[in-house]
Design an enzyme around this catalytic site. Sequence first.
Site, short mmCIF file in Angstrom:
data_model
loop_
_atom_site.label_atom_id
_atom_site.label_comp_id
_atom_site.label_asym_id
_atom_site.label_seq_id
_atom_site.Cartn_x
_atom_site.Cartn_y
_atom_site.Cartn_z
CG HIS A 267 -2.27 -0.93 1.06
ND1 HIS A 267 -2.79 -1.31 1.98
CD2 HIS A 267 -2.45 -1.68 0.06
CE1 HIS A 267 -3.67 -2.26 1.65
NE2 HIS A 267 -3.54 -2.72 0.63
CB CYS B 26 5.66 12.69 -10.09
SG CYS B 26 5.16 13.70 -11.25
CB THR C 10 -4.41 -7.50 8.86
OG1 THR C 10 -5.12 -6.73 7.68
CG2 THR C 10 -4.07 -8.97 8.45
CG ASN D 229 -6.08 -9.60 15.32
OD1 ASN D 229 -6.37 -8.91 16.06
ND2 ASN D 229 -6.14 -9.37 13.81
C1 BV8 Z 1 -8.01 -2.01 -5.40
C2 BV8 Z 1 -3.70 3.59 2.25
C3 BV8 Z 1 -8.55 -2.26 -7.63
C4 BV8 Z 1 -2.60 3.92 2.90
C5 BV8 Z 1 -5.32 1.88 2.52
C6 BV8 Z 1 -12.55 -6.93 -3.64
C7 BV8 Z 1 -11.47 -7.13 -4.52
C8 BV8 Z 1 -10.73 -5.89 -4.89
C9 BV8 Z 1 -11.02 -4.58 -4.32
C10 BV8 Z 1 -12.08 -4.59 -3.46
C11 BV8 Z 1 -12.83 -5.57 -3.29
N1 BV8 Z 1 -14.03 -5.09 -2.53
C12 BV8 Z 1 -13.87 -3.89 -2.30
C13 BV8 Z 1 -12.61 -3.41 -2.92
C14 BV8 Z 1 -12.21 -2.03 -2.64
C15 BV8 Z 1 -11.20 -1.53 -1.64
C16 BV8 Z 1 -11.70 -2.22 -0.36
O1 BV8 Z 1 -11.16 -3.52 -0.01
N2 BV8 Z 1 -12.89 -1.83 0.27
C17 BV8 Z 1 -12.69 -2.34 1.65
C18 BV8 Z 1 -12.99 -1.39 2.75
C19 BV8 Z 1 -14.10 -3.06 1.39
N3 BV8 Z 1 -10.05 -2.15 -2.09
C20 BV8 Z 1 -9.43 -1.12 -2.91
O2 BV8 Z 1 -9.84 -0.08 -3.28
C21 BV8 Z 1 -7.80 -1.63 -2.97
N4 BV8 Z 1 -7.70 -1.24 -4.53
O3 BV8 Z 1 -8.71 -2.88 -5.10
O4 BV8 Z 1 -7.95 -1.75 -6.59
C22 BV8 Z 1 -7.93 -1.97 -9.03
C23 BV8 Z 1 -7.26 -3.27 -9.52
C24 BV8 Z 1 -6.56 -3.06 -10.73
C25 BV8 Z 1 -6.38 -1.80 -11.34
C26 BV8 Z 1 -6.94 -0.59 -10.63
C27 BV8 Z 1 -7.73 -0.72 -9.44
C28 BV8 Z 1 -6.60 -0.87 -2.43
C29 BV8 Z 1 -6.75 -0.70 -1.20
C30 BV8 Z 1 -5.33 0.18 -0.22
C31 BV8 Z 1 -6.58 1.23 0.25
N5 BV8 Z 1 -5.33 1.83 1.07
N6 BV8 Z 1 -4.34 2.44 3.01
C32 BV8 Z 1 -2.63 4.82 4.46
O5 BV8 Z 1 -3.51 5.80 4.48
O6 BV8 Z 1 -2.34 3.81 5.24
S1 BV8 Z 1 -6.16 0.44 3.32
C33 BV8 Z 1 -5.90 0.88 4.84
O7 BV8 Z 1 -6.48 -0.33 5.59
C34 BV8 Z 1 -4.28 0.44 5.37
O8 BV8 Z 1 -3.63 0.71 4.45
C35 BV8 Z 1 -4.48 -0.83 6.05
O9 BV8 Z 1 -3.43 -1.48 5.36
C36 BV8 Z 1 -5.76 -1.39 5.59
C37 BV8 Z 1 -6.09 -2.70 6.25
O10 BV8 Z 1 -6.36 -2.02 7.68
P1 BV8 Z 1 -5.58 -3.15 8.93
O11 BV8 Z 1 -4.07 -3.09 8.48
O12 BV8 Z 1 -6.08 -4.49 8.91
O13 BV8 Z 1 -5.84 -2.30 10.29
P2 BV8 Z 1 -7.01 -2.37 10.76
O14 BV8 Z 1 -7.11 -1.08 11.87
O15 BV8 Z 1 -8.26 -2.60 10.00
O16 BV8 Z 1 -6.89 -3.61 11.64
C38 BV8 Z 1 -5.93 -3.80 12.79
C39 BV8 Z 1 -6.03 -5.14 13.25
O17 BV8 Z 1 -5.17 -5.19 14.24
C40 BV8 Z 1 -7.26 -5.58 14.09
O18 BV8 Z 1 -7.66 -6.72 13.37
C41 BV8 Z 1 -6.85 -5.51 15.54
O19 BV8 Z 1 -7.45 -6.55 16.36
C42 BV8 Z 1 -5.32 -5.87 15.49
N7 BV8 Z 1 -4.41 -5.58 16.61
C43 BV8 Z 1 -4.63 -4.33 17.36
N8 BV8 Z 1 -3.41 -4.22 17.87
C44 BV8 Z 1 -2.80 -5.51 17.97
C45 BV8 Z 1 -3.53 -6.06 16.93
N9 BV8 Z 1 -2.91 -7.40 16.45
C46 BV8 Z 1 -1.95 -7.87 17.11
N10 BV8 Z 1 -1.23 -7.02 18.34
C47 BV8 Z 1 -1.78 -5.89 18.65
N11 BV8 Z 1 -1.09 -5.13 19.46
#
Ligand code: BV8
Length: 237
Positions: free
Chosen positions: A119, A127, A183, A208
């Site tokens: 990501h 750019c 994640t 997790n």
């Molecule tokens: C794309 C930007 C297509 C950077 C981020 C099906 C297939 C493909 C795409 C989709 C699909 N369905 C929907 C989509 C669209 C979308 C998507 O997935 N939407 C979701 C919300 C439904 N996906 C996209 O748009 C992706 N692009 O598919 O493009 C394409 C293909 C070809 C050509 C052109 C286009 C792009 C996705 C990337 C988006 N950018 N971030 C930034 O600002 O950081 S995503 C964002 O969420 C972060 O980057 C992060 O990586 C990501 C996931 O979050 P997590 O890392 O899991 O964090 P979260 O807070 O959610 O969870 C934390 C976890 O840690 C928890 O489980 C918690 O219990 C645990 N935890 C907490 N503390 C601890 C712990 N575990 C252990 N120890 C601890 N101490």
Amino acid sequence: MGHDMTTTPRFVFLTGAGISAESGIPTFRTPDGGGPAMWAEHSVDDVATPAGYRRNRNLVHRFYQERREACAAAEPNAAHYALAALAAALGDKVLVVTQNVDDLHERAGLPARNLIHMHGALATAICAGCRHRVDAGVYGDRCPRCRDGLLRPDVVWFGERPYEMPRIERAVRDAYLFVAVGTSGEVYPAAGLVDIARVHGASTVELNLQQTSGLFDETRLGPASRTVPELVKNLIG
Ligand code: BV8
């Protein structure tokens, strides 16, 4: 960004915001004691989509500049160091695919050849026109190569293609072991990698605080700073 992997990785780790939570970097969706989840404070549409960037570039620049500063003030934790130790022991058999844009894996000593930022990363800017990548850079500055486009965060927003997917999918297909660390499994295509691993015969483990889906062979609950070193110790004795 790519490095040819002379050996096919066998141990593939997918890390998310949870691996950096104990370093004080807020996660996106789960308030982890430290403070509010990131998306509770900022609208995803405003700061993590191309449309949001077109609407208000300065807001997006500020959002990512603030995260750069928070990241610089954070330190890697035992989980980051354990993965670096595993790569030091097993070399190219280890690949860490991180969804995180922080540089804590690198600062813990994980070599660039064992790491893919699918990501993007806060450490670089790119750019918006010619996609020329520069270290850090000031968002909004003119691109030093094409002099036309503006430097934007080198981050994959929703609706944008994640980096190095062919290399990531190849490694996941060939993996013996696929481990998801901290994640929520909510964002695709990252969240779909465990399915590819399982279909191709890998053992799959989730580290997790809570179980996210029934897709893994095993879920080990606890903070990453404990569960990752324990698993690495199992792997390298
Ligand atoms: C794309 C930007 C297509 C950077 C981020 C099906 C297939 C493909 C795409 C989709 C699909 N369905 C929907 C989509 C669209 C979308 C998507 O997935 N939407 C979701 C919300 C439904 N996906 C996209 O748009 C992706 N692009 O598919 O493009 C394409 C293909 C070809 C050509 C052109 C286009 C792009 C996705 C990337 C988006 N950018 N971030 C930034 O600002 O950081 S995503 C964002 O969420 C972060 O980057 C992060 O990586 C990501 C996931 O979050 P997590 O890392 O899991 O964090 P979260 O807070 O959610 O969870 C934390 C976890 O840690 C928890 O489980 C918690 O219990 C645990 N935890 C907490 N503390 C601890 C712990 N575990 C252990 N120890 C601890 N101490």
